[in-house]
Scaffold this active site. Sequence first.
Site, PDB file in Angstrom:
ATOM      1  N   CYS A 191      22.603   2.913  10.759  1.00  0.00           N
ATOM      2  CA  CYS A 191      23.091   1.704  11.420  1.00  0.00           C
ATOM      3  C   CYS A 191      23.073   1.933  12.933  1.00  0.00           C
ATOM      4  O   CYS A 191      24.097   1.941  13.611  1.00  0.00           O
ATOM      5  CB  CYS A 191      24.511   1.374  10.929  1.00  0.00           C
ATOM      6  SG  CYS A 191      25.026  -0.283  11.371  1.00  0.00           S
TER       7      CYS A 191
ATOM      8  N   GLU B 153      34.151  17.253  19.075  1.00  0.00           N
ATOM      9  CA  GLU B 153      34.510  15.840  19.213  1.00  0.00           C
ATOM     10  C   GLU B 153      34.606  15.424  20.687  1.00  0.00           C
ATOM     11  O   GLU B 153      34.206  14.334  21.058  1.00  0.00           O
ATOM     12  CB  GLU B 153      35.844  15.546  18.503  1.00  0.00           C
ATOM     13  CG  GLU B 153      35.726  15.491  16.988  1.00  0.00           C
ATOM     14  CD  GLU B 153      34.768  14.406  16.508  1.00  0.00           C
ATOM     15  OE1 GLU B 153      34.781  13.301  17.070  1.00  0.00           O
ATOM     16  OE2 GLU B 153      33.979  14.676  15.589  1.00  0.00           O
TER      17      GLU B 153
ATOM     18  N   CYS C  48      20.138   1.532   3.728  1.00  0.00           N
ATOM     19  CA  CYS C  48      21.567   1.706   3.996  1.00  0.00           C
ATOM     20  C   CYS C  48      22.376   1.668   2.699  1.00  0.00           C
ATOM     21  O   CYS C  48      22.223   0.744   1.893  1.00  0.00           O
ATOM     22  CB  CYS C  48      22.035   0.597   4.942  1.00  0.00           C
ATOM     23  SG  CYS C  48      23.798   0.680   5.257  1.00  0.00           S
TER      24      CYS C  48
ATOM     25  N   CYS D 151      26.976  -6.025   3.213  1.00  0.00           N
ATOM     26  CA  CYS D 151      27.056  -6.074   4.683  1.00  0.00           C
ATOM     27  C   CYS D 151      26.841  -7.484   5.231  1.00  0.00           C
ATOM     28  O   CYS D 151      25.818  -8.109   4.994  1.00  0.00           O
ATOM     29  CB  CYS D 151      26.020  -5.126   5.276  1.00  0.00           C
ATOM     30  SG  CYS D 151      25.980  -5.212   7.076  1.00  0.00           S
TER      31      CYS D 151
ATOM     32  N   CYS E  44      18.481  -1.275   7.555  1.00  0.00           N
ATOM     33  CA  CYS E  44      19.291  -1.892   6.488  1.00  0.00           C
ATOM     34  C   CYS E  44      18.703  -1.616   5.108  1.00  0.00           C
ATOM     35  O   CYS E  44      19.452  -1.517   4.132  1.00  0.00           O
ATOM     36  CB  CYS E  44      19.431  -3.390   6.727  1.00  0.00           C
ATOM     37  SG  CYS E  44      20.248  -3.760   8.299  1.00  0.00           S
TER      38      CYS E  44
END
Length: 369
Positions: free
Chosen positions: A204, A50, A214, A220, A211
């Site tokens: 995205c 991370e 997605c 959305c 899209c």
Amino acid sequence: MNVDPKRNLPDQPERCTDFSQLLLAWDNALPGRGLPWAHESDPYRVWVSEIMLQQTQAKTVIPYFERFIERFPAIIDLADAPLDEVLRLWTGLGYYSRARNLHKAARQVVDQYAGIFPRSFAEVFALPGVGRSTAGAICALAFGVPTPILDGNAKRVYARYFGIDDEKESARMRRLWRVAEACTAKTECQKYTQLIMDLGATVCTPRNPACNNCPVSSGCYASEHGATHMLPRKGQRLQRKTKSTAMVMVRNRNGEVLLERRPAAGIWGGLWSFPEFDGTLENLADEFGQRYQLEITLDEEWEELSHEFTHFRLKIKPLLARVAEKTSGNLTRPDIAFISIDSPFDRGMPVPVAELIDRLQAIPINPEH
Ligand code: SF4
């Protein structure tokens, strides 16, 4: 054109439930995308990945992560290592304060928690270099606690899906955090956290989001209103400045080069670098006399090279110099040293310095030595 503020959520919790369900039902999902840290439940490894992923793309991080974990397989190995070695393994990844904080936090975990990574969000959040989103990711991925994340990928997805566009950054961030909290699945939070990161990284994307492929497109806002190019709202773009410096590559008669450890604060903090010089060439020898008690002679000026930082470009003029015969070049300060360039290097150094050392290896020492 602004995004319709009425579309901003918190007030529509059912849309958070829809989002969460759609994401978890993502047909083509490959949680973790086969990345080497995916499905890790060792908090140490999740934490390292991370931190490396902050401001850095996954494909860049992979070899760094693998080398790092090979050298420091457990938090105790990292805590026991000299900072120089940690910085060496970080060379090229940038944002070196991340490496310094990682090292400091490892020592803290060993001293404060007997080497066992803390499990509570508050304790993880309190570690040096760990922000709210990183603490959330560690707790969700390693311990299965439903703590939200808001890294760059998640932020982009939420802003587009919910149409979050407040002009003031603080208001925007408050809304995004509220949405992230409401959406984060309570029972499958590991999978959810992995999937929101994957969705932002692969579908995205900042430009040309896919899209049509997605899993959350049905609800959305940005997709429905053709507003993907406007969301997330961009902060004010800063004018990129150019700074200039000279780096002085001083060699002694053994072919060793003079390196200086940079202060912890500022660019390349804690790394070993050629001394920088901002004066005129006529003053170079005097300055080195005063700074290092070294008598040097300038041999060559090399062509300028350029190094890009996020907010500015650094132009570097390399100057090749040598220690005059009558000075010994023995230095006592711990932050400066003559280093052999033939043996493997065990210190962190900025990429341009490593490149200059590579070039120096092919240049014989001036015969006047
Ligand atoms: S539909 Fe398009 S804009 Fe909306 S979350 Fe999916 S990829 Fe992003």
